[in-house]
Design an enzyme around this catalytic site. Structure first.
Site, short mmCIF file in Angstrom:
data_model
loop_
_atom_site.label_atom_id
_atom_site.label_comp_id
_atom_site.label_asym_id
_atom_site.label_seq_id
_atom_site.Cartn_x
_atom_site.Cartn_y
_atom_site.Cartn_z
N ASN A 1 0.73 -1.20 -0.14
CA ASN A 1 -0.02 0.06 0.06
C ASN A 1 0.59 1.19 0.22
O ASN A 1 0.32 2.48 -0.01
CB ASN A 1 -0.96 -0.09 1.17
N ARG B 1 -16.20 1.00 -1.88
CA ARG B 1 -15.27 1.99 -1.64
C ARG B 1 -15.33 3.06 -2.76
O ARG B 1 -14.65 3.21 -3.77
CB ARG B 1 -13.83 1.30 -1.90
N ARG C 1 -1.73 -11.09 -4.83
CA ARG C 1 -1.85 -9.70 -5.02
C ARG C 1 -0.99 -8.99 -3.94
O ARG C 1 -0.48 -7.79 -4.17
CB ARG C 1 -3.33 -9.35 -5.07
#
Length: 428
Positions: free
Chosen positions: A23, A123, A407
């Protein structure tokens, strides 16, 4: 489709090297669009999402290559040909929305597909759009694409103007997008109600090393003074360690027992998680770039509530739930960030867990042992919880659809095998 086969019941012992943060890596990669000079990033994790980001950058005409060491990536965005992110390249990765701010800031235009990714709940990107509109962008959404333009754009500067922006909700990617856009805007931008995650501070430090003028990152108000252009950092930028990978391994040891040293980890990014694991009975000590965890016997059940950083992260909810599944006692878990983030519960039930879900709350009653079964990963962090459960289940557990795991976790089965887990990848 690849699967993981886990033969449970082994204690974990040894050392794990924590990889760079997914992230942080993704916004850092897209921030390189803001300059025509080549930027070098170190500690870039080897993940499917990172590979997707590199393919997206190459689609735009960017030179994006991993170096021979595997953890260093060089991005040269001097010749961006297409200011767009097509659906085919972003359908599996919500973070692709982060190209919107840099493209608008530098080129004054962008065509970006609405993002995909894990099906863990809504989101929305409306906070991104409203913030960019406050900076002067003209934006329409049609046929699944965000079409954005900044009037008055000039070569090398996108035409955005500074603004005071208060988002209706705390949004990590929204803060990152607006932060990147503001670096090249005309005038000052103030972001109120900004997200405070360490990954945002990492992005801000990269941008500052590129010549951006930013103050207040790491807090809820960020002030950015736009500059005419950005440049490459004088030194390669090193991405911070992945706090969620770190927390996942901490939970694995808390559930399975043993003693593991996590190298390259930063405990100050995980205060809420570490507090809960200590409450569960784990012994944890740390230094500047390491964490050591010891666990003996069954953990104690701990209740918690997810919230924005620095509170307990939603990205660790599934993993600590897996610990609670084999803990002594019962505990309630409340999920406040995403409305659909209990999809792993049904799979944990297949392993013999006792969990009752009521809306956004789950009551977990620990059992002495789980029983192996075939389970299916439904999203990135759910897949990690199933791996943890498989480590403590009796028998052979098969975790299907582990492309979710790939991922966000850098060679997870290899790292687990290195600390004594009996785990292998089955190619399918």
């Amino acid at each position: 489709m690849d699967k993981l086969l886990i033969r449970g019941g082994r204690r974990l012992q040894g050392t794990v090297q924590i990889s760079g943060a997914k992230n942080a890596a993704l916004p850092d990669l897209f921030a390189c669009l803001l300059t025509a000079q080549a930027v070098t990033l170190d500690n870039v994790p080897q993940l499917q999402d990172v590979s997707t980001a590199l393919r997206l950058l190459r689609h735009m005409g960017v030179k994006a290559e991993r170096q021979a060491d595997g953890d260093t990536v060089q991005i040269d965005a001097s010749a961006v040909g297409a200011a767009e992110a097509p659906y085919e390249l972003v359908k599996t990765m919500r973070a692709a929305i982060l190209v919107l701010g840099p493209l608008l800031a530098r080129f004054g235009r962008a065509r970006v597909s609405l993002p995909g990714g894990c099906a863990i709940g809504s989101r929305p990107v409306d906070q991104h759009i409203r913030g960019l509109q406050a900076m002067g962008a003209q934006i329409v959404v049609e046929h699944g694409y965000i079409l954005a333009q900044a009037p008055g754009a000039e070569a090398g500067r996108g035409g955005l103007r500074g603004a005071r922006i208060t988002t209706d909700m705390v949004t990590v990617t929204g803060t990152e997008n607006l932060l990147m856009a503001a670096t090249l805007a005309n005038g000052e931008t103030v972001l109120e109600n900004a997200a405070q995650e360490p990954e945002i501070a990492d992005l801000a430090e990269l941008l500052i090393s590129m010549g951006a003028q930013i103050e207040g990152h790491g807090g809820s108000r960020i002030r950015i003074q736009g500059v005419p252009r950005l440049h490459a950092p004088a030194l390669p930028h090193r991405i911070i360690p992945d706090r969620i990978e770190t927390g996942t391994f901490l939970c694995a040891v808390a559930a399975a027992g043993g003693e593991v040293l996590l190298q390259g980890a930063r405990a100050e990014h995980l205060d809420a998680v570490i507090d809960k694991l200590r409450e569960a009975g784990a012994e944890i000590e740390s230094g500047d770039d390491w964490i050591r965890v010891r666990a003996h016997g069954r953990p104690r059940a701990v209740g918690f509530r997810t919230s924005e950083y620095p509170a307990f992260p939603t990205d660790m909810q599934a993993q600590l739930m897996a610990v609670n599944c084999v803990a002594e006692g019962a505990a309630r878990i409340s999920e406040t960030i995403f409305e659909n983030r209990f999809m792993h519960v049904n799979e944990l039930l297949r392993l013999g867990a006792r969990i009752e879900v009521d809306g956004r709350s789950a009551l977990v009653s620990g059992v002495p042992a789980l029983s192996a079964a075939t389970v299916m990963a439904t999203d990135l962090r759910a897949s990690a919880s199933l791996v943890i459960a498989g480590l403590v289940a009796r028998g052979d557990t098969v975790v299907d659809r582990i492309y979710h795991l790939d991922r966000g976790y850098d060679r997870m089965e290899q790292k687990l095998r290195g600390i004594g887990a009996d785990i292998e990848r089955i190619r399918g």
